[in-house]
Design an enzyme around this catalytic site. Structure first.
Site, PDB file in Angstrom:
ATOM      1  N   ASP A 254       3.947  -0.524 -10.722  1.00 43.19           N
ATOM      2  CA  ASP A 254       2.855  -0.410  -8.918  1.00 43.19           C
ATOM      3  C   ASP A 254       2.364   0.793  -9.338  1.00 43.19           C
ATOM      4  OD1 ASP A 254       2.087  -2.447  -6.411  1.00 43.19           O
ATOM      5  OD2 ASP A 254       1.510  -0.125  -6.269  1.00 43.19           O
ATOM      6  N   ASN A 280      -0.796   2.595 -13.309  1.00 38.68           N
ATOM      7  CA  ASN A 280      -2.203   2.275 -13.351  1.00 38.68           C
ATOM      8  C   ASN A 280      -1.603   1.050 -14.117  1.00 38.68           C
ATOM      9  OD1 ASN A 280      -3.858   0.695 -13.746  1.00 38.68           O
ATOM     10  ND2 ASN A 280      -5.231   2.519 -13.413  1.00 38.68           N
ATOM     11  N   CYS A 341      -6.558 -11.575  -3.659  1.00 37.08           N
ATOM     12  CA  CYS A 341      -6.572 -12.571  -1.832  1.00 37.08           C
ATOM     13  C   CYS A 341      -8.064 -11.632  -2.098  1.00 37.08           C
ATOM     14  CB  CYS A 341      -5.917 -11.284  -1.863  1.00 37.08           C
ATOM     15  SG  CYS A 341      -4.970  -9.630  -1.672  1.00 37.08           S
TER      16      CYS A 341
HETATM   17  N1  SAH Z   1       2.760  -8.464  -5.473  1.00 41.03           N
HETATM   18  C1  SAH Z   1       2.642  -8.319  -3.838  1.00 41.03           C
HETATM   19  C2  SAH Z   1       1.193  -7.483  -3.520  1.00 41.03           C
HETATM   20  C3  SAH Z   1       0.298  -6.554  -4.191  1.00 41.03           C
HETATM   21  S1  SAH Z   1      -0.557  -5.810  -3.000  1.00 41.03           S
HETATM   22  C4  SAH Z   1       3.930  -8.472  -3.100  1.00 41.03           C
HETATM   23  O1  SAH Z   1       3.886 -10.121  -3.076  1.00 41.03           O
HETATM   24  O2  SAH Z   1       4.598  -7.974  -2.012  1.00 41.03           O
HETATM   25  C5  SAH Z   1      -1.064  -4.968  -3.980  1.00 41.03           C
HETATM   26  C6  SAH Z   1      -0.690  -3.516  -4.909  1.00 41.03           C
HETATM   27  O3  SAH Z   1      -1.335  -3.124  -5.665  1.00 41.03           O
HETATM   28  C7  SAH Z   1      -0.334  -2.475  -3.998  1.00 41.03           C
HETATM   29  O4  SAH Z   1       1.210  -2.060  -4.023  1.00 41.03           O
HETATM   30  C8  SAH Z   1      -0.266  -1.388  -4.496  1.00 41.03           C
HETATM   31  O5  SAH Z   1       0.030  -0.534  -4.579  1.00 41.03           O
HETATM   32  C9  SAH Z   1      -1.317  -1.630  -5.978  1.00 41.03           C
HETATM   33  N2  SAH Z   1      -2.288  -1.363  -6.683  1.00 41.03           N
HETATM   34  C10 SAH Z   1      -3.022  -1.608  -6.298  1.00 41.03           C
HETATM   35  N3  SAH Z   1      -4.066  -0.490  -7.597  1.00 41.03           N
HETATM   36  C11 SAH Z   1      -3.227  -0.665  -8.725  1.00 41.03           C
HETATM   37  C12 SAH Z   1      -3.365   0.048  -9.710  1.00 41.03           C
HETATM   38  N4  SAH Z   1      -4.301  -0.018 -10.418  1.00 41.03           N
HETATM   39  N5  SAH Z   1      -2.160   0.220 -10.263  1.00 41.03           N
HETATM   40  C13 SAH Z   1      -0.904  -0.874 -10.009  1.00 41.03           C
HETATM   41  N6  SAH Z   1      -0.363  -0.516  -8.722  1.00 41.03           N
HETATM   42  C14 SAH Z   1      -2.136  -0.611  -7.814  1.00 41.03           C
END
Ligand code: SAH
Length: 398
Positions: A254, A280, A341
């Site tokens: 994340d 990323n 989503c």
């Molecule tokens: N799978 C998680 C929810 C994910 S929400 C669960 O079940 O609880 C989306 C997540 O993507 C967030 O935590 C956000 O910090 C992360 N995120 C957003 N852009 C990103 C990127 N480019 N690289 C890595 N993480 C990212």
């Protein structure tokens, strides 16, 4: 002749809807846009009686003076006492969860339109409740008091916290307000779902704390998980923690450090060892796929890429890239759980992206399950906007 506001029999202001607005309501939708109504001096957030062009009453709605969604229906009938209607609706929402929610003390108690309480969201995390107000009508003090008192009486939480989205308040032209406890004093707790435990802090985190809409998908993913697992966009570890008991190694990725810190605490709470990588996801997947890394289980749960119809094409490209790289890293027999989503990305669009990624990756994939949001986030059959989450489980042939 001086303009005067028209008042209905029940004493409510009347909002007239155009033929297009009326047919939308007759089709079972609950929103009418500003371009489809005519109003005269209706106060922000008022309870209004809705009538068609000929004056036939279609029901009762909550009015917003600033949103493009000018009215949200709350009943097909006349409503004389909003307080008792709110109480009944909250009781019905709780009763529905008693029927459909299993194996958890964390779930969505009230899901706005889907519980006929447009503009109100309430989540439960064990003994704490988290409340979100999204409209002028739900922000009114008497409404807040009724909602809090009914929730308190029915669920007896240790505390209720309000999570404020400043952008929503701005759009609804509501005065700024800060997040915080609105009832009781406790602000953190431990909740559990599917036997996995999580820390919850009512005053921190994204959304209302955890992604409760994925709860049933966590259990599904756990059922198929094995070998080496990669949870991409892991946030506080929702999928990773569910995979860990079934896998030899789990890596969560994340870009948010605070989310990963909470994920690490959650792993410790469950006595698990998980590798968390801050980075990323696009770059990391590119590097890992380029380096020939292989996994048996991959989860992709990115944030909503398509925030509006305009960004649909870009969003689809983003999903394609992620899924292509994930599929390339999947061992024969491996499982990919791929989520979206974005409301604006339909299930058909999403499946098409997966199919095109599979063909580019030269993989033969079978669909194991097509899933959506957990049952405590019900989709209204005639309000498509209430359905947004897609989770497709695919299996790579050997
Ligand atoms: N799978 C998680 C929810 C994910 S929400 C669960 O079940 O609880 C989306 C997540 O993507 C967030 O935590 C956000 O910090 C992360 N995120 C957003 N852009 C990103 C990127 N480019 N690289 C890595 N993480 C990212």
């Amino acid at each position: 002749m001086p303009k005067r506001s028209i008042v209905s029999v029940a004493g409510l202001p009347i909002v007239k809807v155009s033929r297009r607005g009326a047919s939308r309501l007759q089709d079972g939708h609950v929103w009418v846009y500003r371009s489809d109504i005519s109003v005269d001096a209706v106060p922000p957030g008022a309870l209004v009686s809705v009538a068609d062009e000929r004056g036939k009453v279609l029901g009762t709605a909550l009015y917003s003076s600033s949103s493009q969604i000018a009215i949200r229906m709350i009943s097909r009938d006349a409503v004389s006492d909003l307080g008792s209607l709110l109480r009944e609706r909250i009781q019905a929402a709780i009763a529905y969860r008693e029927r459909v929610v299993r194996d958890t003390d964390a779930y969505r108690v009230v899901f706005s339109e889907a519980d006929l309480l447009p503009g109100l969201i309430v989540d439960r995390y064990n003994d704490l409740l988290s409340l979100q107000v999204l409209t002028q009508a739900m922000d009114a003090e008497p409404v807040r008091q009724t909602v809090v008192s009914e929730l308190d009486q029915r669920l007896q939480p240790a505390a209720i916290a309000e999570r404020v989205d400043p952008r929503v308040r701005e759009l609804e032209q509501l005065p700024p307000r800060s997040s915080g406890l609105i009832h009781g004093e406790k602000s953190s707790t431990v909740f559990s779902m599917n036997g996995v435990r999580f820390h919850y802090d009512a005053l921190q985190g994204q959304k209302t704390g955890a992604f409760l809409d994925q709860r049933e998908n966590y259990a599904a993913a756990a059922q198929y998980a094995r070998g080496e697992a990669l949870d991409v966009f892991c946030y506080q570890g929702g999928f990773a923690l569910h995979l860990a008991p079934h896998c030899s190694t789990v890596t969560g990725v994340d870009s948010s450090r605070p989310a990963l810190e909470m994920a690490e605490q959650n792993a410790a709470l469950n006595g698990q060892e998980i590798e968390w990588i801050e980075g990323n996801a696009f770059d990391l997947l590119k590097d890992y796929a380029g380096a020939g890394r292989q996994y048996d289980t991959v989860i992709l749960d990115p944030p909503a890429f398509a925030k509006s119809k305009r960004t649909l094409e870009t969003a689809l490209r983003g999903y394609k890239e992620l899924n292509l790289r994930a599929l390339k890293m999947l061992r024969p027999g491996g499982i990919l759980v791929s989520c979206s989503c974005s409301y604006h990305v339909s299930l058909a669009d999403f499946v098409a992206v997966l199919a095109s990624a599979a063909s580019d990756a030269h993989k033969t994939m079978r669909v194991v399950e097509v899933r959506g949001q957990a049952k405590d986030h019900p989709v209204m059959l005639n309000v498509p906007e209430t359905g947004y989450l897609k989770a497709v489980v695919v299996n790579a042939s050997n």
